[in-house]
Design an enzyme around this catalytic site. Structure first.
Site, PDB file in Angstrom:
ATOM      1  NE  ARG A  65      11.632   0.910   1.593  1.00 40.96           N
ATOM      2  CZ  ARG A  65      12.542   1.512   2.356  1.00 40.96           C
ATOM      3  NH1 ARG A  65      12.165   2.217   3.413  1.00 40.96           N
ATOM      4  NH2 ARG A  65      13.833   1.417   2.084  1.00 40.96           N
TER       5      ARG A  65
ATOM      6  CE1 TYR B 101      -6.292  -1.425 -16.677  1.00 40.64           C
ATOM      7  CE2 TYR B 101      -3.954  -1.243 -16.161  1.00 40.64           C
ATOM      8  CZ  TYR B 101      -5.269  -1.035 -15.815  1.00 40.64           C
ATOM      9  OH  TYR B 101      -5.582  -0.437 -14.627  1.00 40.64           O
TER      10      TYR B 101
ATOM     11  CG  ASP C  19      -1.115  -7.602 -18.366  1.00 43.30           C
ATOM     12  OD1 ASP C  19      -1.486  -8.509 -17.588  1.00 43.30           O
ATOM     13  OD2 ASP C  19      -1.617  -6.463 -18.353  1.00 43.30           O
TER      14      ASP C  19
ATOM     15  CE  LYS D  78      -8.425  -5.505 -12.936  1.00 47.77           C
ATOM     16  NZ  LYS D  78      -7.229  -4.775 -12.519  1.00 47.77           N
TER      17      LYS D  78
END
Length: 377
Positions: free
Chosen positions: A50, A102, A175, A200
């Site tokens: 983790r 977005y 971003d 993406k």
């Protein structure tokens, strides 16, 4: 150490030539836990997956090198990375976001900002005076930009926004999903944090859900972002990490092809009798073209939006007639996608009902243009 060109970094994937196995491609480590000495701390640096595992080293090092970042963390999704940045804020913080951005992040902000006691303002970031008016010195914590912006592909001036943010003792978060670090380098222009939906372009094959956050400076704020990933379990899994690295090895080839094709498609749509408007920063007619020329290098990206004459009904008719363009959400894959954004974003959307968002893939551009023209009629 020499800083290699991005194409070489991607193709090599910052592989370790000293790997004792001699493997060109690092193995996938499936272990969730690692041996520890009695005192509890391992010399290997690995303890529990983790917090990290060997398979993350290569993709994180590659992205760090591409963006010129001080540190990098991969997340289980783009939203996981973006919201980790927001959760690093202190209660009562003020943030300024663009209007054109977005939709997923906008939805999260609308639902959770009040719950987290964070005040959000949306402004037109193409107008720097409006940005200055919205930023409150000593109160605003984050100025958030997404450029080119989704879905109108407006260009925001990163260097100017960084200057405004820093003058107010705020951070600029960018971003960089759409241009990727191959076309835009936000950290070199003054940004403090860069985020991506690695689902993406970075992956590029529509088979991985992933996100990444990178920082210009390792400080307390960055440590809080890292803590959120580690203790909310938002780390990227072993198989997706390997697939992401495999996809990134051809990013430079894909982004070049997509940019070239997008320019040809945008140009072909300009004078089409069924097209009301074309949004693509590579076009001289785009309001942000001059800034895009200065801020972006090597191309203008693979995203184009067109507004179809006739509004909603005509746009939906076009979508039913395409054969190569696939009607689906997302972007940045090798396949070309078409989507009516207002339908996806819902009643509160500011997007024109007839706007179709085109994610240009790597198919033959002549086939893509012919298919779109046939669908438009």
């Amino acid at each position: 150490m020499r800083q290699y060109i991005s194409d070489t970094i991607l193709a090599q994937g910052t592989c370790d030539e000293h790997d004792p196995t001699g493997a060109v491609i690092p193995p996938i480590h499936l272990a969730t836990t690692f041996l520890r000495p009695p005192e509890g701390y391992s010399d290997t640096g690995w303890s529990y997956s983790r917090y990290g595992y060997p398979g993350l080293e290569q993709p994180e090092a590659t992205l760090k090198a591409l963006e010129g970042a001080a540190d990098c963390r991969l997340f289980s999704s783009g939203m996981s990375a973006m919201t980790a940045v927001m959760m690093a804020l202190k209660p009562g913080a003020h943030c300024v976001f663009p209007i054109d951005m977005y939709h997923g992040m906008r939805t999260w902000l609308k639902r959770y900002s009040a719950h987290w006691n964070i005040r959000i303002d949306h402004v037109d970031m193409t107008d720097l005076d409006k940005v200055r008016a919205a930023v409150v010195p000593g109160v605003t914590a984050i100025l958030w930009a997404e450029t080119p912006s989704n879905p109108h592909w407006y260009i925001y001036d990163i260097a100017a926004l960084a200057e405004i943010a820093h003058a107010a003792d705020a951070r600029l978060v960018v971003d960089n999903t759409v241009p990727t670090p191959l076309l835009t380098q936000p950290l070199s222009l003054g940004a403090d944090i860069v985020v991506h939906s690695a689902t993406k372009y970075l992956n590029g094959h529509s088979d991985v859900l992933a996100g990444v956050a990178m920082t210009a400076t390792v400080d307390e704020f960055w440590e809080r972002i890292c803590f959120t990933r580690d203790y909310q379990g938002g780390i990227l899994g072993q198989f997706p990490a390997a697939l992401l690295m495999r996809g990134m090895r051809t990013l430079h080839l894909r982004i070049q092809r997509a940019s070239e094709s997008a320019m040809a498609i945008a140009t072909a749509c300009l004078d089409h009798p069924k097209v009301e408007a074309v949004f693509y920063p590579g076009l001289p007619s785009h309001p942000g073209h001059a800034l895009a020329v200065r801020q972006m290098t090597g191309g203008f990206g693979g995203m184009v939006s067109i507004v179809v004459k006739g509004g909603l009904e005509e746009a939906e008719r076009v979508m039913t007639r395409t054969r190569i363009w696939k009607p689906a959400t997302s972007l940045g894959g090798v396949e070309s996608l078409i989507e009516r954004r207002a339908a996806v974003e819902g009643a509160a959307s500011h997007v024109e009902p007839g706007l179709l968002r085109l994610s240009v893939g790597v198919e033959a551009v002549s086939d893509l243009i012919d298919d779109l023209k046939t669908a438009l009629g």
